[in-house]
Structures are given as structure tokens and as C-alpha cells.
Scaffold this active site. Structure first.
Site, short mmCIF file in Angstrom:
data_model
loop_
_atom_site.label_atom_id
_atom_site.label_comp_id
_atom_site.label_asym_id
_atom_site.label_seq_id
_atom_site.Cartn_x
_atom_site.Cartn_y
_atom_site.Cartn_z
N VAL A 17 -11.58 -2.44 2.60
CA VAL A 17 -10.31 -2.32 1.87
C VAL A 17 -9.92 -3.66 1.25
CG1 VAL A 17 -7.87 -1.69 2.04
CG2 VAL A 17 -9.57 -0.44 3.38
N ALA A 46 -8.33 -14.86 4.56
CA ALA A 46 -8.87 -15.19 5.89
C ALA A 46 -9.97 -14.20 6.24
CB ALA A 46 -7.76 -15.15 6.92
N LYS A 107 -2.10 0.88 11.72
CA LYS A 107 -1.41 1.97 12.43
C LYS A 107 -1.38 1.74 13.93
CE LYS A 107 -5.29 3.08 11.26
NZ LYS A 107 -6.22 3.49 10.27
N GLU A 131 2.36 1.71 3.89
CA GLU A 131 1.92 2.99 3.33
C GLU A 131 0.46 3.30 3.68
OE1 GLU A 131 3.93 5.33 1.12
OE2 GLU A 131 2.34 6.29 2.24
N GLY A 136 -4.31 6.94 4.31
CA GLY A 136 -4.91 6.18 3.21
C GLY A 136 -4.11 6.18 1.93
N GLY A 189 -21.50 7.45 6.67
CA GLY A 189 -20.50 6.36 6.71
C GLY A 189 -19.08 6.85 6.91
N GLU A 192 -17.60 5.77 12.36
CA GLU A 192 -18.05 4.46 12.81
C GLU A 192 -19.20 4.63 13.80
OE1 GLU A 192 -16.11 1.59 12.19
OE2 GLU A 192 -14.49 2.62 11.15
N LYS A 207 -1.12 7.64 13.91
CA LYS A 207 -0.51 8.07 12.64
C LYS A 207 0.62 9.08 12.91
CE LYS A 207 -4.80 7.26 10.14
NZ LYS A 207 -6.11 7.84 9.80
N1 HSE Z 1 -11.13 6.50 10.50
C1 HSE Z 1 -10.05 7.09 9.77
C2 HSE Z 1 -10.45 8.48 9.30
C3 HSE Z 1 -9.60 6.31 8.58
O1 HSE Z 1 -11.55 8.93 9.57
O2 HSE Z 1 -9.63 9.11 8.67
C4 HSE Z 1 -8.76 5.15 8.94
O3 HSE Z 1 -7.62 5.56 9.63
#
Ligand code: HSE
Length: 429
Positions: A17, A46, A107, A131, A136, A189, A192, A207
Site C-alpha cells: 500500500v 520510514a 485496524k 478509512e 480497503g 497472493g 498470507e 473491522k
Molecule cells: N487480509 C485482509 C483481507 C485485507 O483478506 O481482506 C486487509 O485487511
């Protein structure tokens, strides 16, 4: 300050991002200046690993010393995209102490310790915008905080995790089992290498806490959210849902009870095909709102990804920058209502219970009686014979969670019912 004096921006984190945010700040500099009324100047980024190749980014901007960057004293706006609790919290608090407004996508931090950040910002007279922390690219924080602030929101339901929506969609459309669908999500992808936060519902729960806080003007923290992931959703659950005219979604459900308390839960949920959330495919996110006056609203879009999330970050950045140009600030946390959380046992929902039973006379009646004894009314029953056994699926009318659990407990002890009753929430009345 003259119109040509730049507002100084520091970026913490330059991953998927952050790199898109840096690109947009450079590529759209003229438009952003026109929209804000002063130029935005990226003065430092950073990063943990300065040697990584970052095309289009001036290496002179990179630093590994995030503490020094936020403490420079001349930064107007800090964008925090480091994630996690520490060092993000300390960096944000230091930025606020040094007079910067903050834009964050964090979050986890806001759901765990938002009030500390919001009070620090209030005291320092700066903004905190987030936001990008929920769903997203979808504008949902500002609609709840500003557009719907004159209404009474009664429910917010969302598919707020793209990874789990991708996995469940794959299980429905391709008949994949959970492990296959997860492997696929990882290859593409979406998931994770360590998918725990997504598949166990932690990401969605954070969230949900933010959405409920905004919707009901109250403080809801991660620990208030009843959470269940999707790891135990089986192919049999998917098939049963289809046979009941539903799809399984990981639903974040925030509701205002008649007694004024708030229930917030994240559960795999059977969603009827007639519900707008049932149609949300792949890794998309969607949020469905019910309010007294506006009625039903639906927001849908990409819930993750570099450019989509950067769009939400830039929207916040321009808003915070505009406030700064006018020497003002936007709305802060609204938690005046101080509502209690609903006892989890008192949460009212429909449920689907699936169990294996001996296929002999009186068993169906005994199962129905167990529900009836605890005040749970049945809406639909489906049964499939498997030799001397039968697979029985029972959909209830809306009932209190504690009543359903007591009935299930009783069923679990009946000799005609095999151990291991699966229970799933069902959306709708
Ligand atoms: N890993 C989250 C998702 C996105 O799969 O929606 C970031 O919150």
C-alpha cells in the site's frame, strides 16, 4: 502560511500500500495541490529494509529511523502503514505529540486501543483518519461518521475480509474443500503465508469493532466481538447451505438490540440467495447497513490491494490536509452513547444445526421436541438417508443463542444422535 508553502508528509511503511501511496503523491501532485489549496510534499519514508528496490521512489527519502522522522517537529501529516500494535502505536502517539495529523490503515491497533489514540488527538487538536482500516477502498468510515450521523443505524453487516470470501466462494463454485481453497488463495497472493488473522476471523473482528463503534456512537473493542473463523466450514456445510437456498459467508454482524445494547459477532453464516450480500464474489468486500430513515444501503468494492487501499489513504490525506489549511479539524470519536454489549447468550439469530442420527421411527420427533422444549421454533428440516443413519439438517426461526445451545446440549446427550453437531448462523428473519 502562503498557498505555495507545502504541507510536509511522512510515510511510515512502504510495502504494497505504501509504495502506491508514494506513487500517487508524486504522480498526482498538481491535482492534490489544487484540491488541498497547498502542495503536499513527501519528506520522508520510514522502511525496515532500505536496500529493497523501489522504482519511482527517491532513495534519499528513505530512512530506517521512524522515531526520528515523526519527531522532526515540522511534519504536518503522518501516514502510518506499518500495521500491528507496536511500534505503530508509539509512532502515532509521537506524531500526534509533535502536532501532526495521522492517517492510518491500522485496524488492529484502533480496535484494541483506539481511545488512547483518539484522546491524544483530541488533546493535541489534530485529526486521526482511518478509512483504509475497514474494507480497503470502500468508503464506509466517512459515510457512517458523517453522511449517516443524522440517522439511527440499527444494523451493519459486512463481508469485510477478502481472503475468506475468496475461499468460501471457491468452495461453493468449484466444490473445493477448505484446504484446497486456502492453498489456491495463497498461490494467488490473497492469503498470507500465515493466514491465521484472516481465516480465524481476527481481521474481520477488528473491522467489526470499528464499524460498530462508528454506527452506534459507542466504544466497541476487539475483546467485545464474539469471533469464529472459517476453518471448520466443511464441504457438507456448503452443500447444506446450497440445499437451503443459501451461501456461506464470513459475516461481521453489528446490531442494535431493542434494549439498546450492541451485539457484534463474526461468524460463518448461511446467507439466503435473496440477500444482497449473497452475491459478493471472490475477494470483494461489501457492507450492508440498515437505518431508521435511510433504509437499506449497500457498499461494495475491493477490500484490499495496493492501489485500492491507497485510494482510501489519499482521500483521508486530502481531507486532513484541507482541515489543516483551514486551521481546523474534522469530527473526532463519537462515543457519547456508552451502550452496553449484549450478553452473547441473548443474541437473537436463526441457526442451522446439522447432525447424524439413527434412521428409525421417532428420532425426528425427538429432535424437534428438544428444540421445542427450549422455546426454539423450527422453520425447515432436511433429511438424507445414509444406510441405517440419516443426515439431519434443521433450520430454526430466530431464537436466543442460549436457547439453541441448551437444545443442542440435550441433543448431544441423546443416544439416537451421533456426537458432533454442527451449528451455523443463518442471516435474515
Ligand atoms: N487480509 C485482509 C483481507 C485485507 O483478506 O481482506 C486487509 O485487511
Amino acid at each position: 502560511m502562503g498557498k505555495s508553502t507545502p504541507l510536509k508528509v511522512a510515510l511510515l511503511g512502504c510495502g504494497v500500500v505504501g509504495s502506491q501511496v508514494a506513487r500517487l503523491l508524486i504522480e498526482q501532485a498538481d491535482d492534490l495541490r489544487a484540491r488541498v489549496g497547498r502542495p503536499l510534499e513527501l519528506v520522508g519514508i520510514a522502511v525496515r529494509r532500505p536496500d529493497v528496490e523501489r522504482p519511482g521512489i527517491d532513495p534519499a527519502l528513505l530512512t530506517t529511523d521512524a522515531d526520528a522522522l515523526v519527531a522532526r517537529g515540522d511534519i504536518d501529516l503522518v501516514i502510518e502503514l506499518v500495521g500491528g500494535i507496536e511500534p505503530a502505536r508509539s509512532l502515532i502517539l509521537a506524531a500526534i505529540r509533535h502536532g501532526a495529523s495521522v492517517v492510518t490503515a491500522n485496524k488492529a491497533l484502533l480496535a484494541e486501543d483506539g481511545p488512547t489514540i483518539y484522546s491524544a488527538a483530541e488533546e493535541a487538536g489534530v485529526d486521526v483518519y482511518y478509512e483504509a482500516a475497514v474494507a480497503g477502498a470502500i468508503p464506509i468510515v466517512r459515510p457512517l461518521r458523517e453522511s449517516l450521523v443524522g440517522d439511527e443505524v440499527t444494523a451493519v453487516m459486512g463481508i469485510v475480509n477478502g481472503t475468506t470470501n475468496y475461499i468460501l466462494d471457491k468452495m461453493h463454485t468449484e466444490g473445493a474443500d477448505f484446504a484446497e481453497a486456502l492453498g489456491d488463495a495463497q498461490r494467488l497472493g490473497y492469503a498470507e503465508a500465515d493466514p491465521t488473522a484472516d481465516i480465524e476471523g481476527y481481521d474481520a473482528a477488528a473491522k467489526a469493532a470499528l464499524l460498530a463503534s462508528l454506527a452506534f456512537h459507542s466504544r466497541v473493542q476487539l475483546s467485545d466481538v464474539v469471533r469464529e473463523g472459517i476453518t471448520s466450514v466443511s464441504k457438507a456445510d456448503i452443500t447444506a447451505a446450497e440445499e437451503m437456498g443459501c451461501v456461506v459467508k464470513l459475516l461481521a454482524r453489528c446490531t442494535l438490540g431493542e434494549d439498546g445494547s450492541i451485539a457484534v459477532g463474526v461468524h460463518p453464516t448461511m446467507v439466503p440467495l435473496s440477500h444482497p450480500l449473497a452475491a459478493i464474489p471472490g475477494a470483494y468486500n461489501a457492507i450492508f447497513i440498515e437505518s431508521r430513515n435511510a433504509g437499506r444501503l449497500m457498499f461494495m468494492g475491493p477490500g484490499a490491494g495496493g492501489a485500492p487501499t491507497a485510494s482510501a489513504v489519499l482521500g483521508d490525506l486530502v481531507t486532513a490536509a484541507r482541515n489543516r489549511v483551514r486551521n481546523g479539524r474534522g469530527p473526532g470519536e463519537s462515543s457519547y452513547s456508552g451502550r452496553a454489549m449484549t450478553d452473547p447468550g441473548d443474541v437473537v439469530s436463526r441457526y442451522y444445526a446439522a447432525m447424524t442420527v439413527h434412521d428409525e421411527p421417532g428420532v425426528l420427533a425427538a429432535v424437534a421436541e428438544a428444540f421445542s422444549r427450549h422455546g426454539v421454533s423450527l422453520q425447515a428440516v432436511r433429511q438424507e438417508s445414509e444406510g441405517e443413519q440419516a443426515r439431519l439438517g434443521v433450520m430454526t426461526h430466530a431464537a436466543r443463542h442460549s436457547q439453541v445451545l441448551t437444545a443442542i446440549d440435550e441433543l448431544d446427550r441423546m443416544p439416537e444422535v451421533h456426537p458432533g453437531i454442527a451449528l451455523m448462523h443463518v442471516e435474515g428473519a
